[in-house]
Design a protein around this motif. Structure first.
Motif, short mmCIF file in Angstrom:
data_model
loop_
_atom_site.label_atom_id
_atom_site.label_comp_id
_atom_site.label_asym_id
_atom_site.label_seq_id
_atom_site.Cartn_x
_atom_site.Cartn_y
_atom_site.Cartn_z
N CYS A 1 31.74 5.55 56.25
CA CYS A 1 32.30 4.63 55.24
C CYS A 1 31.21 4.03 54.36
CB CYS A 1 33.08 3.52 55.94
SG CYS A 1 33.65 2.25 54.80
N ILE A 2 31.40 4.08 53.03
CA ILE A 2 30.42 3.50 52.09
C ILE A 2 30.90 2.16 51.54
CG2 ILE A 2 29.44 5.76 51.45
CD1 ILE A 2 31.16 5.57 48.85
N ARG B 1 40.20 -0.16 55.70
CA ARG B 1 38.78 -0.05 56.01
C ARG B 1 38.46 -0.74 57.35
NH1 ARG B 1 35.00 0.28 58.25
NH2 ARG B 1 32.81 0.02 57.74
N CYS C 1 40.09 8.15 49.96
CA CYS C 1 38.76 7.92 50.55
C CYS C 1 37.76 8.99 50.09
CB CYS C 1 38.85 7.92 52.08
SG CYS C 1 37.22 7.73 52.83
N PRO C 2 36.68 8.58 49.38
CA PRO C 2 35.74 9.59 48.88
C PRO C 2 34.93 10.25 49.99
CG PRO C 2 34.94 7.37 48.40
CD PRO C 2 36.30 7.22 49.00
N GLU C 3 34.92 9.66 51.17
CA GLU C 3 34.20 10.25 52.30
C GLU C 3 35.11 11.14 53.14
OE1 GLU C 3 30.94 10.26 53.33
OE2 GLU C 3 30.51 9.46 51.35
N ILE D 1 41.63 8.07 57.74
CA ILE D 1 41.82 6.68 58.21
C ILE D 1 43.14 6.55 58.98
CG2 ILE D 1 41.87 4.25 57.50
CD1 ILE D 1 40.65 5.20 54.78
N CYS E 1 33.46 1.33 49.67
CA CYS E 1 33.84 1.33 48.25
C CYS E 1 35.12 0.53 48.04
CB CYS E 1 34.04 2.76 47.78
SG CYS E 1 35.41 3.60 48.62
N ILE F 1 37.46 10.33 55.10
CA ILE F 1 37.77 9.79 56.44
C ILE F 1 39.28 9.81 56.63
CG2 ILE F 1 37.56 7.77 57.96
CD1 ILE F 1 35.09 6.95 56.24
N LEU G 1 38.12 1.48 48.01
CA LEU G 1 39.23 2.17 47.33
C LEU G 1 40.46 2.18 48.22
CD1 LEU G 1 37.43 5.23 45.66
CD2 LEU G 1 38.14 3.10 44.60
FE1 SF4 Z 1 35.29 3.34 53.49
FE2 SF4 Z 1 36.77 5.41 52.70
FE3 SF4 Z 1 37.76 2.95 52.60
FE4 SF4 Z 1 35.83 3.66 50.90
S1 SF4 Z 1 37.92 4.49 51.01
S2 SF4 Z 1 35.98 1.72 52.08
S3 SF4 Z 1 34.62 5.04 52.19
S4 SF4 Z 1 37.16 4.04 54.46
#
Ligand code: SF4
Ligand code: F3S
Ligand code: FES
Length: 248
Positions: free
Chosen positions: A144-145, A171, A212-214, A218, A147, A216, A149
């Motif tokens: 997780c960065i 998040r 999520c840009p990573e 979630i 962000c 993940i 989003l």
């Molecule tokens: Fe973290 Fe992904 Fe949420 Fe961004 S969208 S805060 S990277 S979990």
């Protein structure tokens, strides 16, 4: 190859604002943040925008581009047609400070509400061992960065400001899951997830995972397993009986 793109950028403050139009040159390979910077350099020097790494790693440049929450530095101009207007607006779930910059301190408040990792007392260095499978599981969440989003897109708070005090957001459900699944963490986070962090308000729409840009997962890997653990704890017949006997 260069072409002229039409941008519409929201400008204003907490008191209100509107979309402002810009025609601006775009070169091959550029991203939305490059164009916003060009507008700032050539047409609107007081345009407020938050960014830092330009590499999709700091999580600062979050905004809504044509209505979709995105990192501006990771959104290539090539995803839009040359004659398509590109509208950039601030994250909607958080209060606007100025132009594209929002006040995301809600997230820091929620972060502080999650009790930190608590290993067993007296554990000496070298005794702190984990199976690779447990490392891999938490690794996903640690990408997780921040962000935000996912927080921005979740309808529980996006459309209902009054839910914010009771809802930590995706998040932080991922953070809770990361800690709950850690084999050495001694805090039972299941009851807290329900009562303090509002995981029951999530109805698994999965919008958070989609943005999520990573990448993940979630909902699938954090929220659903946490909901199952909360339900197990609540409806475990042995615990239920224990609680009944305890009340007598
Ligand atoms: Fe973290 Fe992904 Fe949420 Fe961004 S969208 S805060 S990277 S979990
Ligand atoms: Fe919100 Fe994600 Fe749940 S968008 S409703 S936290 S699945
Ligand atoms: Fe760091 Fe975009 S500037 S993620």
């Amino acid at each position: 190859m260069t072409y002229s793109a039409h941008f519409r950028i929201w400008r204003g403050s907490a008191a209100g604002g509107s979309l402002q139009d810009f025609d601006v040159d775009v070169s091959e390979g550029e991203v939305v943040l490059d164009i916003v910077h060009r507008i700032q350099a050539t047409q609107a020097p007081d345009l407020a925008v938050r960014w830092n790494c330009k590499a999709g790693k700091c999580g600062s440049c979050s905004a809504e581009v044509n209505g979709r929450p995105r990192l501006m530095c990771m959104t290539r101009m090539s995803v839009f047609t040359e004659d398509e207007a590109v509208t950039v607006t601030p994250l909607r779930a958080f209060p606007v400070l100025r132009d594209l910059v929002t006040d995301v301190s809600f997230n820091y408040t929620k972060a502080r509400e999650v009790p930190s990792f608590a290993p067993p007392e007296g554990l000496a260095p070298g005794e702190f061992r984990m199976q690779q499978v447990d490392v891999d599981r938490s690794q996903e969440f640690r990408k997780c960065i921040e962000c935000f989003l996912c927080q921005n897109v979740c309808h529980v708070i996006r459309d209902h400001e009054d839910n914010k005090p009771a809802f930590a957001g995706p998040r932080f459900f991922a953070r809770l899951a990361e800690l709950e699944m850690h084999p050495l963490d001694t805090v039972d986070r299941r009851k807290r997830s329900q009562e303090q962090h509002g995981i029951g308000m999530c109805n698994i729409t999965k919008c958070c995972s989609e943005v999520c840009p990573e990448g993940i997962k979630i909902t699938d890997n954090a929220i659903i397993p946490m909901k199952e653990r909360v339900a197990d704890r609540k409806y475990d017949p042995v615990r239920w009986l224990g609680a009944r006997i305890g009340r007598r």
